[in-house]
Design a protein around this motif. Structure first.
Motif, mmCIF file in Angstrom:
data_model
loop_
_atom_site.group_PDB
_atom_site.id
_atom_site.type_symbol
_atom_site.label_atom_id
_atom_site.label_comp_id
_atom_site.label_asym_id
_atom_site.label_seq_id
_atom_site.Cartn_x
_atom_site.Cartn_y
_atom_site.Cartn_z
ATOM 1 N N ALA A 272 49.722 -81.164 -22.491
ATOM 2 C CA ALA A 272 49.472 -81.829 -23.774
ATOM 3 C C ALA A 272 50.613 -81.546 -24.751
ATOM 4 N N LEU A 273 51.070 -80.298 -24.785
ATOM 5 C CA LEU A 273 52.143 -79.929 -25.702
ATOM 6 C C LEU A 273 53.442 -80.634 -25.318
ATOM 7 N N GLU A 274 53.719 -80.676 -24.038
ATOM 8 C CA GLU A 274 54.939 -81.314 -23.550
ATOM 9 C C GLU A 274 54.948 -82.804 -23.930
ATOM 10 N N HIS A 275 53.806 -83.445 -23.744
ATOM 11 C CA HIS A 275 53.718 -84.869 -24.053
ATOM 12 C C HIS A 275 53.884 -85.100 -25.560
ATOM 13 N N HIS A 276 53.267 -84.223 -26.321
ATOM 14 C CA HIS A 276 53.336 -84.288 -27.779
ATOM 15 C C HIS A 276 54.791 -84.165 -28.240
ATOM 16 N N GLU A 277 55.519 -83.198 -27.656
ATOM 17 C CA GLU A 277 56.924 -82.985 -28.009
ATOM 18 C C GLU A 277 57.800 -84.152 -27.544
ATOM 19 N N TYR A 278 57.465 -84.723 -26.421
ATOM 20 C CA TYR A 278 58.214 -85.866 -25.890
ATOM 21 C C TYR A 278 58.100 -87.049 -26.844
ATOM 22 N N ILE A 279 56.894 -87.304 -27.328
ATOM 23 C CA ILE A 279 56.685 -88.419 -28.256
ATOM 24 C C ILE A 279 57.436 -88.154 -29.560
ATOM 25 N N LYS A 280 57.388 -86.916 -30.008
ATOM 26 C CA LYS A 280 58.103 -86.555 -31.241
ATOM 27 C C LYS A 280 59.610 -86.766 -31.057
ATOM 28 N N PHE A 281 60.092 -86.428 -29.879
ATOM 29 C CA PHE A 281 61.515 -86.612 -29.586
ATOM 30 C C PHE A 281 61.876 -88.093 -29.597
ATOM 31 N N LEU A 282 61.024 -88.914 -29.003
ATOM 32 C CA LEU A 282 61.293 -90.353 -28.983
ATOM 33 C C LEU A 282 61.320 -90.904 -30.405
ATOM 34 N N GLU A 283 60.422 -90.436 -31.242
ATOM 35 C CA GLU A 283 60.361 -90.898 -32.639
ATOM 36 C C GLU A 283 61.643 -90.482 -33.386
ATOM 37 N N ASN A 284 62.077 -89.263 -33.156
ATOM 38 C CA ASN A 284 63.310 -88.803 -33.803
ATOM 39 C C ASN A 284 64.511 -89.587 -33.312
ATOM 40 N N LEU A 285 64.475 -89.907 -32.029
ATOM 41 C CA LEU A 285 65.577 -90.677 -31.435
ATOM 42 C C LEU A 285 65.616 -92.075 -32.011
ATOM 43 N N GLN B 106 48.289 -91.062 -24.226
ATOM 44 C CA GLN B 106 48.229 -89.642 -24.589
ATOM 45 C C GLN B 106 46.805 -89.132 -24.392
ATOM 46 N N LYS B 107 46.662 -88.118 -23.548
ATOM 47 C CA LYS B 107 45.321 -87.637 -23.191
ATOM 48 C C LYS B 107 44.693 -86.826 -24.327
ATOM 49 N N HIS B 108 45.508 -86.004 -24.955
ATOM 50 C CA HIS B 108 44.986 -85.155 -26.030
ATOM 51 C C HIS B 108 45.760 -85.433 -27.304
ATOM 52 N N LYS B 109 45.068 -86.012 -28.304
ATOM 53 C CA LYS B 109 45.754 -86.239 -29.581
ATOM 54 C C LYS B 109 45.988 -84.904 -30.280
ATOM 55 N N ASN B 110 45.028 -83.987 -30.091
ATOM 56 C CA ASN B 110 45.194 -82.606 -30.555
ATOM 57 C C ASN B 110 45.293 -81.707 -29.334
ATOM 58 N N LEU B 111 45.948 -80.565 -29.499
ATOM 59 C CA LEU B 111 46.125 -79.661 -28.362
ATOM 60 C C LEU B 111 44.773 -79.095 -27.927
ATOM 61 N N LYS C 251 60.597 -98.146 -29.752
ATOM 62 C CA LYS C 251 59.377 -98.466 -30.503
ATOM 63 C C LYS C 251 58.249 -98.811 -29.528
ATOM 64 N N ASP C 252 58.586 -99.613 -28.526
ATOM 65 C CA ASP C 252 57.572 -99.990 -27.522
ATOM 66 C C ASP C 252 57.185 -98.790 -26.674
ATOM 67 N N GLU C 253 58.173 -98.000 -26.340
ATOM 68 C CA GLU C 253 57.942 -96.828 -25.493
ATOM 69 C C GLU C 253 57.010 -95.837 -26.183
ATOM 70 N N ILE C 254 57.229 -95.635 -27.475
ATOM 71 C CA ILE C 254 56.394 -94.705 -28.245
ATOM 72 C C ILE C 254 54.968 -95.219 -28.297
ATOM 73 N N LYS C 255 54.859 -96.527 -28.478
ATOM 74 C CA LYS C 255 53.521 -97.144 -28.543
ATOM 75 C C LYS C 255 52.783 -96.915 -27.221
ATOM 76 N N GLU C 256 53.475 -97.107 -26.116
ATOM 77 C CA GLU C 256 52.849 -96.932 -24.799
ATOM 78 C C GLU C 256 52.494 -95.475 -24.552
ATOM 79 N N GLU C 257 53.379 -94.576 -24.918
ATOM 80 C CA GLU C 257 53.128 -93.144 -24.693
ATOM 81 C C GLU C 257 51.926 -92.681 -25.504
ATOM 82 N N LYS C 258 51.801 -93.192 -26.708
ATOM 83 C CA LYS C 258 50.662 -92.793 -27.545
ATOM 84 C C LYS C 258 49.360 -93.350 -26.968
ATOM 85 N N LYS C 259 49.482 -94.506 -26.330
ATOM 86 C CA LYS C 259 48.290 -95.130 -25.737
ATOM 87 C C LYS C 259 47.742 -94.273 -24.605
#
Lengths: 179, 272
Positions: free
Chosen positions: B253-266, B90-95, B80-88
């Motif tokens: 940007a896509l890689e980071h986006h997918e990484y965050i999605k993976f953390l959320e699923n995890l 995140q350079k591009h919220k949209n691709l 939960k903390d990790e996702i929060k930090e990664e979103k903080k």
């Protein structure tokens, strides 16, 4: 593609390494290489390695500052492998590793911008500038009008005339307007 | 033989009768043998030592039927903390968009850029999996914080370019790579091509299967002039150094986006 072409791609000889390390302006690699291969043949240095690196304004300014103490953008910087060469003599390598002329950095973005201002053909000026840099690698200098006339202008003219003969271009030496 | 066995059992019973009394010395003496054994089975201290591993049963009970441990709870909190930090960060919220009129199609970690120009279709495909090269941080300078030395993670995926001529339905496929970092970032020299062509081949149009018996040109020992013509060919179709730089931005940007999605699923997978 080019009239009177006697230059065959299958002869590789030593390498002309061309690197495009910038994205500011377009670069026509094949055209530049073909012209420089003619220049190398004309100078009888086709058996020497040569590096051509195309960079942006920031990079050429950095190199100019670090190696020449001049904090300004420029069109070409030459770094000879063999220093203090007699321009009328070819380098005499002592080992196979010394079959190297050095590196030419082309400030292609600066050249492009200059061409936009002067309405000159960018590809032509790029070739002429590279030939100028190549002459510097072989010891040619233009510190004063006499030296320029005796050395660089004549040699550049000779090379560019050969390129013109093969490609149908109308290239003139870079040094033309210096003095 | 039977008499010997019975004698052995009688002896074992006597030993068993003695042993529990020693262990249960705190309890009142004089209890019968059978009650002693009953008490041995009911002692929770003995039960853990002899019958169950040290971690014990899960401490968190949610009634969902799944296994949820204290470790899982801590893991979920960490995520939960990790996702929060990664979103903080995140350079591009949209691709980010590519210049040059490229149409983007994304399917998980795989992306396709498509462009049609004068009877030709150009497709560039890449996958962000395993696209971040390892970085070796130099030792921190004296007095310098560790964070200042951390290089920005960049995704530099291999990418495949397909150029299809609509009239002949022929497709030229070029496999391209980003050169590995030879030098550190910053003011260090950057003198390599921004991307390189590794292999070139004609492949059947529209088929995903690679045709093994189609000649594949490897550029490692290719004539330089031919290589430059191929690079000019790509540049004329919009795949030049600008494109290559923008592709890195998009892939990162896509890689980071997918990484965050993976953390959320995890996190959802792990938490109670």
């Amino acid at each position: 593609m080019y009239k009177n072409s006697t230059y065959c791609y299958s002869y590789r000889g030593m390498s002309l390494i061309l690197r495009n390390a910038q994205h500011a302006v377009p670069l026509y690699r094949a055209h530049l290489r073909f012209s420089l291969d003619i220049a190398r043949s004309c100078l009888k240095v086709k058996n020497f390695d040569l590096g051509i690196i195309c960079v942006n304004n920031a990079r050429i300014q950095h190199i100019n500052r670090v190696y020449r103490g001049q904090d300004s953008v420029t069109d070409v910087l030459s770094f000879p492998f063999h220093e203090d060469l007699n321009p009328s003599l070819l380098p005499i390598p002592a080992t196979p590793d010394e079959y190297n002329l050095g590196d030419i950095y082309l400030g292609v973005a600066f050249i492009y911008e200059q061409c936009q201002k002067t309405q000159e053909d960018y590809r032509s000026i790029l070739t002429i500038t590279a030939v100028h840099g190549l002459c510097h690698l072989l010891g040619h200098k233009h510190n004063n009008p006499e030296k320029w006339k005796q050395q660089m202008f004549e040699k550049e003219t000779e090379i560019l005339n050969e390129i013109n003969r093969v490609t149908g271009s109308k290239l003139k030496p870079l040094s033309t307007n210096h003095y | 033989m039977f008499s010997t066995l019975s004698r052995a059992l009688f002896s074992a019973t006597r030993v068993a009768a003695v042993r529990p009394q020693q262990l249960l010395s705190s309890l009142s003496a004089g209890r019968s043998f059978s009650r002693s054994l009953w008490l041995v089975q009911g002692n929770p201290a003995l039960r853990q030592t002899f019958l169950h591993p040290q971690r014990g049963f899960p401490a968190v009970s949610c009634g969902c039927g799944g296994l949820h441990t204290e470790g899982d709870k801590a893991f979920a909190e960490f995520l939960k903390d990790e996702i929060k930090e990664e979103k903080k960060i995140q350079k591009h919220k949209n691709l980010p968009k590519m210049s040059g009129g490229w149409e983007l199609q994304v399917n998980g970690t795989e992306a396709k850029l498509v462009r049609e120009i004068s009877g030709e279709k150009v497709t560039v495909t890449f996958n962000t999996n395993n696209s971040i090269p390892p970085s070796f941080n130099e030792e921190a300078q004296e007095g310098q914080k560790a964070e200042e030395n951390e290089p920005e993670l960049m995704s530099t995926p291999n990418f495949v370019i397909e150029v299809t001529k609509m009239d002949t339905n022929q497709t030229l496929v070029l496999d391209c790579h980003y050169p590995e970092d030879e030098i550190a970032h910053g003011e260090e020299e950057e003198e390599s091509d921004i991307f390189t062509i590794r292999e070139v081949s004609f492949q059947p149009t529209g088929q995903t299967e690679w045709k093994e018996n189609s000649y594949t040109l490897n550029t490692d020992s290719l004539d330089w002039a031919l290589y430059d013509h191929l690079m000019d060919f790509l540049a004329d179709r919009g795949v030049d150094n600008t494109f290559a730089d923008e592709l890195v931005e998009l892939s990162t940007a896509l890689e980071h986006h997918e990484y965050i999605k993976f953390l959320e699923n995890l996190k959802d997978f792990v938490k109670c």
